[in-house]
Design a protein around this motif. Sequence first.
Motif, PDB file in Angstrom:
ATOM      1  N   PHE A   1       0.828  -1.203   0.000  1.00  0.00           N
ATOM      2  CA  PHE A   1       0.000   0.000   0.000  1.00  0.00           C
ATOM      3  C   PHE A   1       0.865   1.257   0.000  1.00  0.00           C
ATOM      4  O   PHE A   1       0.637   2.193  -0.772  1.00  0.00           O
ATOM      5  N   TYR A   2       1.886   1.267   0.849  1.00  0.00           N
ATOM      6  CA  TYR A   2       2.737   2.456   0.937  1.00  0.00           C
ATOM      7  C   TYR A   2       3.694   2.569  -0.239  1.00  0.00           C
ATOM      8  O   TYR A   2       4.048   3.677  -0.655  1.00  0.00           O
ATOM      9  N   ASN A   3       4.101   1.452  -0.827  1.00  0.00           N
ATOM     10  CA  ASN A   3       4.885   1.523  -2.059  1.00  0.00           C
ATOM     11  C   ASN A   3       4.074   2.167  -3.175  1.00  0.00           C
ATOM     12  O   ASN A   3       4.596   2.960  -3.970  1.00  0.00           O
ATOM     13  N   ALA A   4       2.778   1.837  -3.241  1.00  0.00           N
ATOM     14  CA  ALA A   4       1.907   2.434  -4.256  1.00  0.00           C
ATOM     15  C   ALA A   4       1.749   3.931  -4.013  1.00  0.00           C
ATOM     16  O   ALA A   4       1.705   4.723  -4.962  1.00  0.00           O
ATOM     17  N   ARG A   5       1.662   4.320  -2.751  1.00  0.00           N
ATOM     18  CA  ARG A   5       1.543   5.745  -2.452  1.00  0.00           C
ATOM     19  C   ARG A   5       2.832   6.486  -2.803  1.00  0.00           C
ATOM     20  O   ARG A   5       2.795   7.637  -3.236  1.00  0.00           O
ATOM     21  N   ARG A   6       3.978   5.850  -2.611  1.00  0.00           N
ATOM     22  CA  ARG A   6       5.240   6.466  -3.032  1.00  0.00           C
ATOM     23  C   ARG A   6       5.254   6.680  -4.545  1.00  0.00           C
ATOM     24  O   ARG A   6       5.703   7.714  -5.027  1.00  0.00           O
ATOM     25  N   ALA A   7       4.774   5.690  -5.279  1.00  0.00           N
ATOM     26  CA  ALA A   7       4.731   5.810  -6.735  1.00  0.00           C
ATOM     27  C   ALA A   7       3.815   6.960  -7.155  1.00  0.00           C
ATOM     28  O   ALA A   7       4.135   7.719  -8.081  1.00  0.00           O
ATOM     29  N   ASN A   8       2.684   7.099  -6.472  1.00  0.00           N
ATOM     30  CA  ASN A   8       1.759   8.195  -6.750  1.00  0.00           C
ATOM     31  C   ASN A   8       2.412   9.536  -6.451  1.00  0.00           C
ATOM     32  O   ASN A   8       2.267  10.507  -7.202  1.00  0.00           O
ATOM     33  N   LEU A   9       3.176   9.588  -5.363  1.00  0.00           N
ATOM     34  CA  LEU A   9       3.817  10.837  -4.967  1.00  0.00           C
ATOM     35  C   LEU A   9       4.884  11.268  -5.969  1.00  0.00           C
ATOM     36  O   LEU A   9       5.116  12.463  -6.161  1.00  0.00           O
ATOM     37  N   SER A  10       5.505  10.314  -6.632  1.00  0.00           N
ATOM     38  CA  SER A  10       6.583  10.658  -7.571  1.00  0.00           C
ATOM     39  C   SER A  10       6.077  11.510  -8.726  1.00  0.00           C
ATOM     40  O   SER A  10       6.869  12.228  -9.363  1.00  0.00           O
ATOM     41  N   ASP A  11       4.788  11.450  -9.017  1.00  0.00           N
ATOM     42  CA  ASP A  11       4.215  12.244 -10.109  1.00  0.00           C
ATOM     43  C   ASP A  11       3.613  13.567  -9.636  1.00  0.00           C
ATOM     44  O   ASP A  11       3.187  14.381 -10.455  1.00  0.00           O
TER      45      ASP A  11
END
Length: 236
Positions: free
Chosen positions: A55-65
Amino acid sequence: MARYENIVILTGAGVSAESGLGTFREEGGLWAKFDPMKLATPEAFAADPETVLGFYNARRANLSDAKANAAHFALSALEQDWMMDGRSDFLLVTQNIDDLHEQAGSASLLHMHGELLKTRCSQCDHLFFDREDMAIERPCPACTKAGGLRPHVVWFGEMPLGLDQIYQRLDRCDLFVAIGTSGTVYPAAGFVSEARRNGAHTVELTLEPGEISGLFEEHHYGPATETVPYWVRGLG
């Protein structure tokens, strides 16, 4: 316009919503889509670490954009002008775990709920900046043990960070501003009352009135990218 010397600003998810990051408690927010008790507690991490880390890895990916928006830049400019003008104190407290305030250049910043782009080892407490995916098999760079890496975020049941510093600043601030926060989660929901007890002028900037709007003396409602730059310009 009164000349204020010591300011404390609290920001919540609403200040980052227009950068494409989800809010939490509003209709359609993250906690309406996901069960926080399965994703944001120490017990959930102990029971199913792979799901929590995913879940938090996905949020990191979202934050990168995501990119800082006009509200973030207005607050950064306010900090620079405030300190250059020789005023005593400026503290920006954020409930957000994104790095958008940093992107905009804010420096006097305290992340009371942690930072998504930092990883902490639950076994040795080593803390480090990290953009890689967290995984059970990944060893800690300090103690070299695997299985303990977790996001540096405050989960339900854990104590927010920096509370002593925040309350010290609230004790002497003469201007308290809450931006983009629902005002439903304590201890942050109690900051306005603490500031009022010490005589501070209180300002709310949110999309719409919230549960504690009546505690503020001044209100500005609308998207953060509009209300925050408008309010900053009005300080003069």
